[in-house]
Design an enzyme around this catalytic site. Sequence first.
Site, PDB file in Angstrom:
ATOM      1  N   SER A   1     -11.358  -1.140  -0.325  1.00  0.00           N
ATOM      2  CA  SER A   1     -10.058  -1.042   0.337  1.00  0.00           C
ATOM      3  C   SER A   1     -10.170  -1.356   1.815  1.00  0.00           C
ATOM      4  CB  SER A   1      -9.491   0.375   0.188  1.00  0.00           C
ATOM      5  OG  SER A   1      -8.903   0.580  -1.060  1.00  0.00           O
TER       6      SER A   1
ATOM      7  N   ASP B   1       0.845  -1.192   0.000  1.00  0.00           N
ATOM      8  CA  ASP B   1       0.000   0.000   0.000  1.00  0.00           C
ATOM      9  C   ASP B   1       0.883   1.246   0.000  1.00  0.00           C
ATOM     10  OD1 ASP B   1      -2.270   1.899   0.771  1.00  0.00           O
ATOM     11  OD2 ASP B   1      -3.305  -0.027   0.809  1.00  0.00           O
TER      12      ASP B   1
ATOM     13  N   HIS C   1      -3.689   6.077   3.287  1.00  0.00           N
ATOM     14  CA  HIS C   1      -4.434   4.870   2.931  1.00  0.00           C
ATOM     15  C   HIS C   1      -3.841   3.628   3.584  1.00  0.00           C
ATOM     16  CE1 HIS C   1      -5.975   1.783   0.032  1.00  0.00           C
ATOM     17  NE2 HIS C   1      -7.016   2.596  -0.021  1.00  0.00           N
TER      18      HIS C   1
END
Length: 521
Positions: A455, A144, A177
């Site tokens: 996600s 990520d 994220h």
Amino acid sequence: MASKDSRASTSINICLAALVAAGVFGSAQAAAPDTTRVIVAFKPGAAAKVKAAVGAARGAVKHEIFGMNAMAIEVPNAALKGLENNPNVEYIEEDVVRRPFALTTPSTGTPYASGQSVPYGIKMVQADQVSDSLAANRKVCIIDSGYDRAHEDLSGNNVTGEYDAGTGWWYTDENHHGTHVAGTVAAINNSGTGVVGVNANQQLKLHIVKVFGKDGWAYSSSLATAANKCGAAGANVISMSLGGARASKTEQKAFDTQYANGVLSVAAAGNDGNRIVSYPAGYASVMSIGALDENRQWATFSQYNSKVELSAPGVGVLSTVPMGGGIEAALSVGSATYAPGAMEGSPLKTATGPLADFGIGDKTNSAVAGKVCLIQRGTVDFAVKVQNCQNSGGLGAIVYNNVAGAFGGTLGTTATSIPSVTATDADGAAMLKQLGQSATVSVKAANYAYYDGTSMATPHVAAVAALVWSFAPTCTGAQIRTTLNNSALDLGPAGRDTKYGFGLVQAKAAHDRIKSLGCGK
């Protein structure tokens, strides 16, 4: 393409949900119009010869794929044919783009220490019913945007990672994220602090491979390298909250190899709310994960197709973001306390004043000077509503919904000086009965945020896989996959379907199934 975060957002909003977009990876520049970036797979031992051929074609090697006889190159379009005919080249394919795809209860002291919030997804996947005391024998590799190692809810974990020349050190996260994903996997069970993850007691091993820099996307060649690095680091599970609309032969080979080696890879199905298959979720060697809301209903942004294998919480998921990288909103009127959403772009301020009705906020009104504006959603942009309140002398703004439920708002590039928040239609109706009472609107920095997206669903499944697997480490990744599918809570039409897959992943049901039936049943 993506469902907007209805409660809080960061610099990437909920999770940079687009599947296909142009941009740059790390510090690399996008290919010039007369050049193209491709992956070249070559015969064993032929790397030097292929590099020489690329140089002769006035091209450049952009990325050497770890663990494979392949590299990403950028060459003039006219040179591609010659490279395809090179006897040392096995195949050439486009180096396609990969992007990341972005409700609690208080802990009671059992099984989590008091003073924390327990995200609804933790209970929904039964993580609170299975001890992670044996999780030290498993490792989850998160591919990520990095991991905030300094975070109060993550710093105590057993975590390692990779340095990348394009994205930098694994322990920074410019996009937020990756840190949000990591919190769902392993936010720490520490009294009075934050939230808890699926594996909350600092037993699980984590390995971080950072493929996304501040620009928020990567090439499939980088993802292939990342998968191979996860395998080399001894990962049992790979978690990928990312994807793209086209397949890559090289990328598929990397995941097929890891699967053959016993690694279980889990990826987001995508946030476009259509039937398109995204990759790597679409490969047979990777599990494709869809998103649900807190009522176990299919999230309308979640892509649905025959590849969707399992579902997990993906709407309004509270988790960690880099320290100070989130937004927390608070609202009270009189003696009533409300649960507002943050307006993206609002200054971090607190304002108090009498509550005044500002209609739909489409024009200025000096009657709200020195007051907090209550504004109905609709007709004009949020930025116009808030700016009109500000220009009228208003101290703060509350925009309430004109349809049922909560919502997320953004001021875009408009700079305002007063704090602004959002509210549900029901809360708006209640506040209309409190006009004139003292209202306080507050927006401040936070270390946690609510995100929506497949996600957010993906790390729930990856973490449950590791949790269940820790009790049966002799099982293979393929057997754990079968058990998770067979023990899932069936939702939607009976049996596997395109929106829910086999259903909602269940930790205790999977654990009990292995205990009674053995691996892969």
